[in-house]
Design an enzyme around this catalytic site. Structure first.
Site, PDB file in Angstrom:
ATOM      1  N   SER A 166      -6.274   1.117   1.244  1.00 17.06           N
ATOM      2  CA  SER A 166      -6.130   0.136   2.326  1.00 17.06           C
ATOM      3  C   SER A 166      -4.989   0.420   3.287  1.00 17.06           C
ATOM      4  CB  SER A 166      -5.947  -1.266   1.741  1.00 17.06           C
ATOM      5  OG  SER A 166      -7.179  -1.777   1.284  1.00 17.06           O
ATOM      6  N   SER A 184      -5.183  -7.976   3.337  1.00 13.42           N
ATOM      7  CA  SER A 184      -5.975  -6.748   3.168  1.00 13.42           C
ATOM      8  C   SER A 184      -7.472  -7.027   3.212  1.00 13.42           C
ATOM      9  CB  SER A 184      -5.612  -6.039   1.842  1.00 13.42           C
ATOM     10  OG  SER A 184      -5.962  -4.683   1.886  1.00 13.42           O
ATOM     11  N   LYS A 218      -5.724   0.580   6.984  1.00 15.93           N
ATOM     12  CA  LYS A 218      -5.730  -0.558   7.900  1.00 15.93           C
ATOM     13  C   LYS A 218      -4.572  -0.528   8.898  1.00 15.93           C
ATOM     14  CE  LYS A 218      -8.315  -3.150   4.495  1.00 15.93           C
ATOM     15  NZ  LYS A 218      -8.228  -3.871   3.232  1.00 15.93           N
TER      16      LYS A 218
END
Length: 339
Positions: A65, A120, A68
């Site tokens: 993640s 997230s 991102k």
């Protein structure tokens, strides 16, 4: 006009500056045999992009993640954050971490960025990607292009959230360059440093914001393929660094070690201030560079002056180069001052 160059060197006894920043690798590194070692690591000072520590920093790895970070900065750069978005059906029920968006609900772009970076939310990532580019494929192409533009040449992206895919990867060095760019954006920094987003009751999952003095972001990540990943930005004594650890079993502990190392060994040193008098000539820029105590003693300045000198104020009178031993750190023009 044919010019003759007069060259000489002076010791580092005054402030100086640059137009061009050159990569100069770290001279010290945290013990690579430490018990908390990660698969790959990179610590970077964000204004100079100097790498203060590297360990397997050019090895390609999944990044979970922390993907991102790139998704968020592309959206911030390109979109109206006040615009209201209707959540598309494709985003509802996205695999993995989620803020549980429902098709037909309405959120602002800014809301979704907070959901993306604090919670997230993979569903936020899909929504933002579709809003920006119309398809996941088109947005992924934009991600790779943006990364390459920032110097992250060994990274490839196929989705906006970081769910596992063999075609989706980065390096610790690439991710540090992407993160350094993002942290220079005021809105991005505001979002990733936020501990609690009151309008939606979202708390930031990033424990470094609560554990480390000076921490100001940025993103955690985990998948079985990527292991534990963490990108952290911290600021102390006027120096802001980004620390990337990929596949790091003790990511918070290792990040703390690396940040402590950077702040103990390096200090931002002002190298130039606007309109400063350098041997009778002016410089135009304000610039600082991270240096160790030993390095500060080894810096020298080389100055080349044109002959004959121009007469008008503001005309180029020569060039100044800043050297650390035999490494060119940066250079800039010198200008005629008012008589």
């Amino acid at each position: 006009m044919k010019s003759k160059l007069l060259s000489f060197s002076v010791l580092f006894s005054f402030a100086f500056c640059t137009l061009f920043i050159f990569s100069f690798n770290r001279v010290n590194a945290v013990d690579a045999d430490a018990a908390t070692i990660s698969r790959a690591e990179c610590v970077t000072e964000i204004s100079s992009l100097r790498f203060l520590h590297e360990h397997h920093s050019e090895t390609t790895l999944p990044l979970a993640s922390t993907t991102k970070i790139l998704t968020a900065i592309i959206v911030i750069d390109d979109c109206d954050l006040d615009e209201t978005i209707t959540i598309p059906k494709e985003a509802e029920g996205t695999e993995g971490s989620s803020v549980y968006l429902r098709a037909g609900d309405q959120y602002t772009v800014e809301d979704l960025l907070y959901g993306l970076m604090l919670r997230s939310g993979n569903d936020c990532a899909v929504t933002l990607a579709l809003h920006h580019s119309g398809s996941i494929e088109a947005f992924a192409k934009k991600m790779t292009e943006k990364a390459m533009f920032l110097g992250a040449e060994h990274s490839r992206f196929v989705n906006p959230h970081g769910l596992p895919d063999a075609r989706h990867y980065t390096t610790a060095r690439d991710l540090s360059l992407i993160s350094a760019y993002a942290m220079k954006n005021e809105k991005f920094r505001e979002i990733v440093s936020c501990k609690y987003y009151e309008p939606r009751n979202w708390q930031n999952k990033n424990k470094m914001l609560y554990r480390y003095e000076g921490a100001i972001g940025v993103k955690t990540g985990f998948t079985l393929a990527a292991g534990r990943c963490l990108v952290t930005a911290a600021e102390r004594n006027g120096m802001t660094v980004v620390c990337v650890v990929l596949n790091s079993p003790q990511m918070y502990e290792r990040t703390t070690e690396l940040l402590d190392f950077a702040f103990e060994k390096y200090e931002m040193t002002q190298l130039c201030s606007p309109d400063e008098n350098v041997n009778g000539f002016s410089v135009k820029y304000d610039f600082s560079y991270p240096l160790t105590k030993t390095e500060r003693e080894k810096v020298r300045t080389e100055i080349e002056i044109v002959s004959p000198l121009p007469e008008q104020e503001g005309d180029i009178a020569g060039q100044m180069k800043i050297m650390l031993e035999n490494n060119l750190l940066f250079s800039q023009n010198l200008y005629m001052m008012k008589k």
